[in-house]
Enzyme design. Sequence first.
Site, PDB file in Angstrom:
ATOM      1  N   GLY A   1       2.797  -1.122   4.304  1.00  0.00           N
ATOM      2  CA  GLY A   1       2.857   0.291   3.950  1.00  0.00           C
ATOM      3  C   GLY A   1       4.301   0.739   3.790  1.00  0.00           C
ATOM      4  O   GLY A   1       4.928   0.515   2.755  1.00  0.00           O
ATOM      5  N   GLY A   2       4.848   1.351   4.826  1.00  0.00           N
ATOM      6  CA  GLY A   2       6.183   1.954   4.774  1.00  0.00           C
ATOM      7  C   GLY A   2       7.256   1.085   4.129  1.00  0.00           C
ATOM      8  O   GLY A   2       7.996   1.546   3.250  1.00  0.00           O
TER       9      GLY A   2
ATOM     10  N   GLU B   1      -7.045   4.517   7.486  1.00  0.00           N
ATOM     11  CA  GLU B   1      -6.839   5.943   7.183  1.00  0.00           C
ATOM     12  C   GLU B   1      -8.056   6.520   6.473  1.00  0.00           C
ATOM     13  O   GLU B   1      -8.391   7.690   6.620  1.00  0.00           O
ATOM     14  CB  GLU B   1      -5.563   6.120   6.356  1.00  0.00           C
ATOM     15  CG  GLU B   1      -4.329   5.943   7.239  1.00  0.00           C
ATOM     16  CD  GLU B   1      -3.100   5.421   6.521  1.00  0.00           C
ATOM     17  OE1 GLU B   1      -3.034   5.494   5.282  1.00  0.00           O
ATOM     18  OE2 GLU B   1      -2.193   4.919   7.221  1.00  0.00           O
TER      19      GLU B   1
ATOM     20  N   SER C   1       3.222  -2.149  10.361  1.00  0.00           N
ATOM     21  CA  SER C   1       4.669  -2.186  10.626  1.00  0.00           C
ATOM     22  C   SER C   1       5.327  -3.518  10.254  1.00  0.00           C
ATOM     23  O   SER C   1       6.248  -3.973  10.934  1.00  0.00           O
ATOM     24  CB  SER C   1       4.955  -1.805  12.082  1.00  0.00           C
ATOM     25  OG  SER C   1       4.533  -0.473  12.333  1.00  0.00           O
TER      26      SER C   1
ATOM     27  N   GLY D   1       2.200   2.276  10.716  1.00  0.00           N
ATOM     28  CA  GLY D   1       3.127   3.397  10.611  1.00  0.00           C
ATOM     29  C   GLY D   1       3.797   3.778  11.916  1.00  0.00           C
ATOM     30  O   GLY D   1       4.428   4.817  12.009  1.00  0.00           O
TER      31      GLY D   1
ATOM     32  N   ASN E   1       0.870  -1.174   0.000  1.00  0.00           N
ATOM     33  CA  ASN E   1       0.000   0.000   0.000  1.00  0.00           C
ATOM     34  C   ASN E   1       0.905   1.222   0.000  1.00  0.00           C
ATOM     35  O   ASN E   1       1.507   1.543   1.020  1.00  0.00           O
ATOM     36  CB  ASN E   1      -0.897  -0.032   1.252  1.00  0.00           C
ATOM     37  CG  ASN E   1      -1.712   1.238   1.399  1.00  0.00           C
ATOM     38  OD1 ASN E   1      -1.773   2.052   0.487  1.00  0.00           O
ATOM     39  ND2 ASN E   1      -2.338   1.410   2.555  1.00  0.00           N
ATOM     40  N   TRP E   2       0.997   1.865  -1.154  1.00  0.00           N
ATOM     41  CA  TRP E   2       1.912   3.013  -1.269  1.00  0.00           C
ATOM     42  C   TRP E   2       1.311   4.311  -0.750  1.00  0.00           C
ATOM     43  O   TRP E   2       1.980   5.341  -0.731  1.00  0.00           O
ATOM     44  CB  TRP E   2       2.360   3.189  -2.735  1.00  0.00           C
ATOM     45  CG  TRP E   2       3.421   2.210  -3.138  1.00  0.00           C
ATOM     46  CD1 TRP E   2       3.964   1.217  -2.385  1.00  0.00           C
ATOM     47  CD2 TRP E   2       4.080   2.151  -4.414  1.00  0.00           C
ATOM     48  NE1 TRP E   2       4.920   0.534  -3.097  1.00  0.00           N
ATOM     49  CE2 TRP E   2       5.004   1.085  -4.353  1.00  0.00           C
ATOM     50  CE3 TRP E   2       3.978   2.875  -5.602  1.00  0.00           C
ATOM     51  CZ2 TRP E   2       5.827   0.737  -5.423  1.00  0.00           C
ATOM     52  CZ3 TRP E   2       4.791   2.526  -6.671  1.00  0.00           C
ATOM     53  CH2 TRP E   2       5.712   1.467  -6.582  1.00  0.00           C
ATOM     54  N   LYS E   3       0.031   4.266  -0.382  1.00  0.00           N
ATOM     55  CA  LYS E   3      -0.619   5.475   0.157  1.00  0.00           C
ATOM     56  C   LYS E   3      -0.386   6.650  -0.804  1.00  0.00           C
ATOM     57  O   LYS E   3      -0.439   6.463  -2.007  1.00  0.00           O
ATOM     58  CB  LYS E   3      -0.130   5.747   1.581  1.00  0.00           C
ATOM     59  CG  LYS E   3      -0.236   4.484   2.446  1.00  0.00           C
ATOM     60  CD  LYS E   3      -0.039   4.695   3.913  1.00  0.00           C
ATOM     61  CE  LYS E   3      -0.196   3.356   4.623  1.00  0.00           C
ATOM     62  NZ  LYS E   3      -0.128   3.451   6.071  1.00  0.00           N
TER      63      LYS E   3
ATOM     64  N   HIS F   1      -9.599   0.924   4.458  1.00  0.00           N
ATOM     65  CA  HIS F   1      -8.345   1.107   5.192  1.00  0.00           C
ATOM     66  C   HIS F   1      -8.594   2.085   6.356  1.00  0.00           C
ATOM     67  O   HIS F   1      -9.377   3.020   6.220  1.00  0.00           O
ATOM     68  CB  HIS F   1      -7.268   1.658   4.252  1.00  0.00           C
ATOM     69  CG  HIS F   1      -5.919   1.683   4.898  1.00  0.00           C
ATOM     70  ND1 HIS F   1      -5.543   2.693   5.756  1.00  0.00           N
ATOM     71  CD2 HIS F   1      -4.896   0.815   4.855  1.00  0.00           C
ATOM     72  CE1 HIS F   1      -4.322   2.443   6.197  1.00  0.00           C
ATOM     73  NE2 HIS F   1      -3.903   1.303   5.674  1.00  0.00           N
TER      74      HIS F   1
ATOM     75  N   GLU G   1      -5.658  -5.063  10.331  1.00  0.00           N
ATOM     76  CA  GLU G   1      -4.681  -4.002  10.531  1.00  0.00           C
ATOM     77  C   GLU G   1      -4.979  -3.241  11.817  1.00  0.00           C
ATOM     78  O   GLU G   1      -5.769  -2.289  11.813  1.00  0.00           O
ATOM     79  CB  GLU G   1      -4.723  -3.027   9.347  1.00  0.00           C
ATOM     80  CG  GLU G   1      -4.329  -3.665   8.028  1.00  0.00           C
ATOM     81  CD  GLU G   1      -3.598  -2.653   7.160  1.00  0.00           C
ATOM     82  OE1 GLU G   1      -2.476  -2.964   6.730  1.00  0.00           O
ATOM     83  OE2 GLU G   1      -4.124  -1.560   6.943  1.00  0.00           O
TER      84      GLU G   1
END
Length: 247
Positions: free
Chosen positions: A230-231, A96, A209, A170, A9-11, A94, A164
């Site tokens: 993600g990150g 967010e 994470s 994150g 997930n590159w957001k 998601h 999640e």
Amino acid sequence: MRQQVLAANWKMYKTLEEGRAFAQEFLPLLADNAAEVIICPPLTLLGELRQQFTGSRVKLGVQNIYWENEGAYTGEISAAQAADSGATYCLTGHSERRQHFGETAATVALKAAAALKAGLVPIVCVGETLPERESGQTLALLHDDVIASLSGIAPQANLIIAYEPVWAIGTGKVATPQDAEEAIAHLRASVAEIWGEMAQKLRILYGGSVKPDNIAALLNCENIDGALVGGASLNAQSFAAIVNAAK
Ligand code: PGA
């Protein structure tokens, strides 16, 4: 045996040039395993990545859709438009999006249904916040949220769930494999209440994470079928290491 899934997930990260550079670095690093590999970039990169990944095992997803087929919905895209642009997966709900854009289990269910209708595989995200975990509500909340998020959807293996925990996204605080396994086994049992045997075929991922150094322990758990990253997915070396940890 459920096929493992590693999804990025590159957001709201990466320019076209950065996306292209990622693809060129990433593909040669991929080891030969049976896992499904998915990248969900910002929409602006979908066309470029479609070209870069043609002929490879990497599939693309979008991070959000709207549930109507078309219409006067400025700023939104439909599931059919996402599919037309090269996506085969779609994140829905998601945390967010729930936090910043008002998504609820009811809108997640509408989006997941629209995704399926357009031939996209929805990746339905659920997870508790830290206060919810600390007050012992996690399992009850996951049960109710996953059932509400699948409302109106026929039992099928063509849908993925991502557990999640919001406090792990994150933050560098990964859930222990035991906590993740407990939550995911509970999600599977919850889905079995409405979907019966099909729940055994459903892939359920962990997200929050995930890094090259914690993925192996997570993938070792009986109910964890992969990860939403993600990150650590923004870097070709680290996402390749995560994918290569799969069977
Ligand atoms: P993270 O994000 O890996 O950076 O914690 C996961 C996600 O939001 O899907």
